[in-house]
Design a protein around this motif. Structure first.
Motif, PDB file in Angstrom:
ATOM      1  N   UNK A 245       0.903  -1.232   0.100  1.00  0.00           N
ATOM      2  CA  UNK A 245      -0.012  -0.195  -0.165  1.00  0.00           C
ATOM      3  C   UNK A 245       0.881   1.163   0.038  1.00  0.00           C
ATOM      4  N   UNK A 246       0.450   2.002  -0.914  1.00  0.00           N
ATOM      5  CA  UNK A 246       1.372   3.333  -1.110  1.00  0.00           C
ATOM      6  C   UNK A 246       2.786   3.316  -1.568  1.00  0.00           C
ATOM      7  N   UNK A 247       3.087   2.196  -1.877  1.00  0.00           N
ATOM      8  CA  UNK A 247       4.454   1.864  -2.370  1.00  0.00           C
ATOM      9  C   UNK A 247       4.623   2.236  -3.752  1.00  0.00           C
ATOM     10  N   UNK A 248       3.789   1.977  -4.569  1.00  0.00           N
ATOM     11  CA  UNK A 248       4.050   2.174  -5.960  1.00  0.00           C
ATOM     12  C   UNK A 248       4.410   3.962  -6.207  1.00  0.00           C
ATOM     13  N   UNK A 249       3.405   4.568  -5.548  1.00  0.00           N
ATOM     14  CA  UNK A 249       3.771   5.937  -5.625  1.00  0.00           C
ATOM     15  C   UNK A 249       5.198   6.336  -4.751  1.00  0.00           C
ATOM     16  N   UNK A 250       5.028   5.716  -3.656  1.00  0.00           N
ATOM     17  CA  UNK A 250       6.167   6.142  -2.644  1.00  0.00           C
ATOM     18  C   UNK A 250       7.524   5.757  -3.501  1.00  0.00           C
ATOM     19  N   UNK A 251       7.759   4.610  -3.858  1.00  0.00           N
ATOM     20  CA  UNK A 251       8.948   4.193  -4.778  1.00  0.00           C
ATOM     21  C   UNK A 251       9.209   5.349  -5.742  1.00  0.00           C
ATOM     22  N   UNK A 252       8.158   5.837  -6.379  1.00  0.00           N
ATOM     23  CA  UNK A 252       8.385   6.797  -7.566  1.00  0.00           C
ATOM     24  C   UNK A 252       9.071   7.971  -7.113  1.00  0.00           C
ATOM     25  N   UNK A 253       8.665   8.328  -5.871  1.00  0.00           N
ATOM     26  CA  UNK A 253       9.139   9.548  -5.189  1.00  0.00           C
ATOM     27  C   UNK A 253      10.418   9.454  -4.631  1.00  0.00           C
ATOM     28  N   UNK A 254      10.855   8.035  -4.213  1.00  0.00           N
ATOM     29  CA  UNK A 254      12.138   7.945  -3.530  1.00  0.00           C
ATOM     30  C   UNK A 254      13.238   7.767  -4.883  1.00  0.00           C
ATOM     31  N   UNK A 255      12.695   7.152  -5.887  1.00  0.00           N
ATOM     32  CA  UNK A 255      13.603   6.961  -7.155  1.00  0.00           C
ATOM     33  C   UNK A 255      13.577   8.434  -7.990  1.00  0.00           C
ATOM     34  N   UNK A 256      12.521   9.197  -8.004  1.00  0.00           N
ATOM     35  CA  UNK A 256      12.491  10.445  -8.563  1.00  0.00           C
ATOM     36  C   UNK A 256      13.300  11.633  -8.177  1.00  0.00           C
ATOM     37  N   UNK A 257      13.501  11.586  -6.819  1.00  0.00           N
ATOM     38  CA  UNK A 257      14.195  12.477  -6.018  1.00  0.00           C
ATOM     39  C   UNK A 257      15.595  12.080  -5.887  1.00  0.00           C
ATOM     40  N   UNK A 258      16.103  10.946  -6.052  1.00  0.00           N
ATOM     41  CA  UNK A 258      17.382  10.310  -5.819  1.00  0.00           C
ATOM     42  C   UNK A 258      17.347   9.758  -4.286  1.00  0.00           C
ATOM     43  N   UNK A 259      17.901   8.493  -4.137  1.00  0.00           N
ATOM     44  CA  UNK A 259      17.845   7.599  -3.216  1.00  0.00           C
ATOM     45  C   UNK A 259      18.407   8.400  -1.984  1.00  0.00           C
ATOM     46  N   UNK A 260      17.471   8.370  -0.924  1.00  0.00           N
ATOM     47  CA  UNK A 260      18.004   9.067   0.288  1.00  0.00           C
ATOM     48  C   UNK A 260      17.455  10.448   0.522  1.00  0.00           C
ATOM     49  N   UNK A 261      16.783  11.029  -0.409  1.00  0.00           N
ATOM     50  CA  UNK A 261      16.396  12.520  -0.241  1.00  0.00           C
ATOM     51  C   UNK A 261      15.122  12.617   0.694  1.00  0.00           C
ATOM     52  N   UNK A 262      14.007  11.758   0.230  1.00  0.00           N
ATOM     53  CA  UNK A 262      13.000  11.369   1.219  1.00  0.00           C
ATOM     54  C   UNK A 262      13.134   9.899   2.030  1.00  0.00           C
ATOM     55  N   UNK A 263      13.007   9.893   3.072  1.00  0.00           N
ATOM     56  CA  UNK A 263      12.868   8.377   3.749  1.00  0.00           C
ATOM     57  C   UNK A 263      12.005   7.689   3.244  1.00  0.00           C
ATOM     58  N   UNK A 264      12.302   6.133   3.254  1.00  0.00           N
ATOM     59  CA  UNK A 264      11.182   5.374   2.653  1.00  0.00           C
ATOM     60  C   UNK A 264       9.839   5.469   3.400  1.00  0.00           C
ATOM     61  N   UNK A 265       9.726   5.571   4.548  1.00  0.00           N
ATOM     62  CA  UNK A 265       8.480   5.766   5.297  1.00  0.00           C
ATOM     63  C   UNK A 265       7.921   7.093   5.121  1.00  0.00           C
ATOM     64  N   UNK A 266       8.482   8.122   4.648  1.00  0.00           N
ATOM     65  CA  UNK A 266       8.024   9.347   4.227  1.00  0.00           C
ATOM     66  C   UNK A 266       7.370   9.316   3.072  1.00  0.00           C
ATOM     67  N   UNK A 267       7.963   8.768   1.980  1.00  0.00           N
ATOM     68  CA  UNK A 267       7.600   8.623   0.657  1.00  0.00           C
ATOM     69  C   UNK A 267       6.245   7.602   0.676  1.00  0.00           C
ATOM     70  N   UNK A 268       6.276   6.385   1.469  1.00  0.00           N
ATOM     71  CA  UNK A 268       5.307   5.776   1.792  1.00  0.00           C
ATOM     72  C   UNK A 268       4.034   6.303   2.244  1.00  0.00           C
ATOM     73  N   UNK A 269       4.162   7.140   3.130  1.00  0.00           N
ATOM     74  CA  UNK A 269       3.093   7.983   3.896  1.00  0.00           C
ATOM     75  C   UNK A 269       2.450   8.872   3.041  1.00  0.00           C
TER      76      UNK A 269
END
Ligand SMILES: NC(=O)c1ccc[n+]([C@@H]2O[C@H](COP(=O)([O-])OP(=O)(O)OC[C@H]3O[C@@H](n4cnc5c(N)ncnc54)[C@H](O)[C@@H]3O)[C@@H](O)[C@H]2O)c1
Ligand SMILES: O=C(O)C(=O)C[C@@H](O)[C@H](O)[C@H](O)COP(=O)(O)O
Ligand SMILES: [Zn+2]
Length: 360
Positions: A245-269
């Motif tokens: 849940x929330x990961x398809x969008x969240x992973x796009x955020x993590x990858x799109x911004x560059x890994x580590x910019x947003x934390x995984x849990x933040x992107x999942x939220x």
């Protein structure tokens, strides 16, 4: 100490949860194949906890090789994984050597993948030290590294033989990391456990204040949910996808911004709010339930809006999601608090509209 079981037949394993467990080598000793371990950690967690674990094992006659990786999501990659193999080979670790991951989800995912592939598989154990890793990543056997085009793209399902979650390690965890872990805790309430969600509404501030009893209850209930799902569907043929849940969008955020910019849990939220809004737009989730979940993420200090990457860019990144089948996006959507399903019903224009509405 509380112990839960992940029921996978002869590959079943216990999850021990409690304060001070790092100092007791007994559960590890009971499950070692040979008296030899490789302890994989990073340069942040190592200085805090490595010596304690290592000394306990060495006093019991276990030969230890320590592997200390650079810290951070940006290092969940091939070159860092290779450092593990270099160290294992350099120390002549054998197929029977047990690899122990000591750290958060990044160390756990990478060490697990190393264990799955070193000499075609060596025994593996998890000692998670973040809230996120204690409630989610240490359980269930998903291991991976990232690729520049997508999160966790290269990996394997490989179960640990033991999980030891020492909740005292959370005393040193920064607040931002604690909150990121709360996102995955809330996830269990949303996908399958409405009573847990209501309990979180009543107890969130005590979790954020690190009340030991409440934290332990949240970890145990989360692990119970995860263990049940994994036992029913180990390799994500069906029900396990709900944990996304929330990961398809969240992973796009993590990858799109560059890994580590947003934390995984933040992107999942933020990603969960997008999925929830889409569910509301489809008429599946009530307005009141959408408000409840947004309110809980906000109280946890988690983002409820994603970064403005543009819906087109989101969709481009989301096309790499592992749930995509025959080119069609499959998303985890909500039918209510505690009820979820995987669906390909939403048209790309509808998904794009939900994304745009949830970006700041
Ligand atoms: N395998 C799975 O099922 C699964 C599930 C969820 C998330 N994940 C993955 O887990 C990763 C996120 O894990 P995470 O949130 O634990 O991040 P992390 O591993 O990067 O840890 C967060 C930060 O806290 C530090 N840290 C760890 N323990 C500490 C402690 N006790 N005290 C002080 N600092 C400490 C780490 O060094 C790091 O800087 C992501 O890569 C995500 O994809 C995997
Ligand atoms: O265990 C699972 O299954 C999960 O999906 C848990 C997620 O919280 C975790 O982030 C997982 O790594 C995401 O899986 P992925 O297959 O989309 O990489
Ligand atoms: Zn996750």
């Amino acid at each position: 100490m509380h112990t839960l079981d992940v029921a996978l037949g002869e590959r079943s394993y216990p999850i021990h949860i409690g304060r001070g467990l790092l100092d007791d080598p007994a559960p590890i000793l009971a499950r070692l194949k040979t008296p030899r371990v490789a302890l994989v950690t990073n340069d942040r967690v190592g200085p805090l906890y490595l010596e304690r674990v290592q000394h306990g094992l060495e006093r019991a006659g276990v030969r230890c090789t320590a592997v200390v990786l650079p810290d951070g999501e940006a290092h969940k990659d091939w070159p860092t994984l290779n450092l593990v193999f270099d160290a294992l080979l350099g120390a002549r670790c054998e197929r029977s050597t047990t690899l122990i991951a000591l750290g958060g989800g990044v160390v756990g995912d990478m060490a697990g993948f190393a264990a799955a592939t070193y000499q075609r598989g060596m025994p593996f154990m998890q000692m998670p030290t973040t809230l996120l890793s204690q409630v989610d990543s240490s359980v269930g056997g998903k291991t991976a590294i990232n690729h520049p085009l997508g999160k966790n793209m290269i990996g394997a399902f490989y179960q640990p033989r033991l999980v030891i979650a020492d909740t005292a390690t959370l005393d040193t965890l920064p607040d931002r990391e604690l909150k990121a872990g709360v996102a995955e805790v809330i996830k269990y309430g949303l996908i399958r456990d409405a009573a847990f969600f209501a309990w979180l509404e009543d107890n969130l501030e005590r979790i954020l204040a690190r009340d030991p009893d409440v934290l332990a209850q949240a970890i145990e209930r989360s692990c119970r949910n995860k263990a049940e799902v994994v036992a029913a569907d180990e390799t994500e043929r069906g029900e396990r996808a709900l944990l996304n849940l929330g990961h398809t969008f969240g992973h796009a955020i993590e990858t799109g911004l560059g890994y580590g910019e947003w934390l995984h849990g933040e992107a999942v939220a933020a990603g969960t709010v997008m999925a929830a809004r889409l569910s509301r737009d489809l008429g599946w989730l009530g307005e009141g339930d959408l408000d409840r979940l947004v309110a809980l993420f906000e109280r946890a200090g988690l983002p409820v809006q994603g970064p403005k990457l543009g819906a087109e860019r989101y969709l481009e990144l989301m096309a790499h999601d592992k749930k995509v089948e025959d080119g069609r996006l499959r998303l985890v959507l909500l039918d209510g608090i505690g009820a979820s399903r995987v669906s390909d019903a939403a048209a790309p224009e509808r998904i794009a509209a939900a994304i745009e509405a949830c970006c700041a």
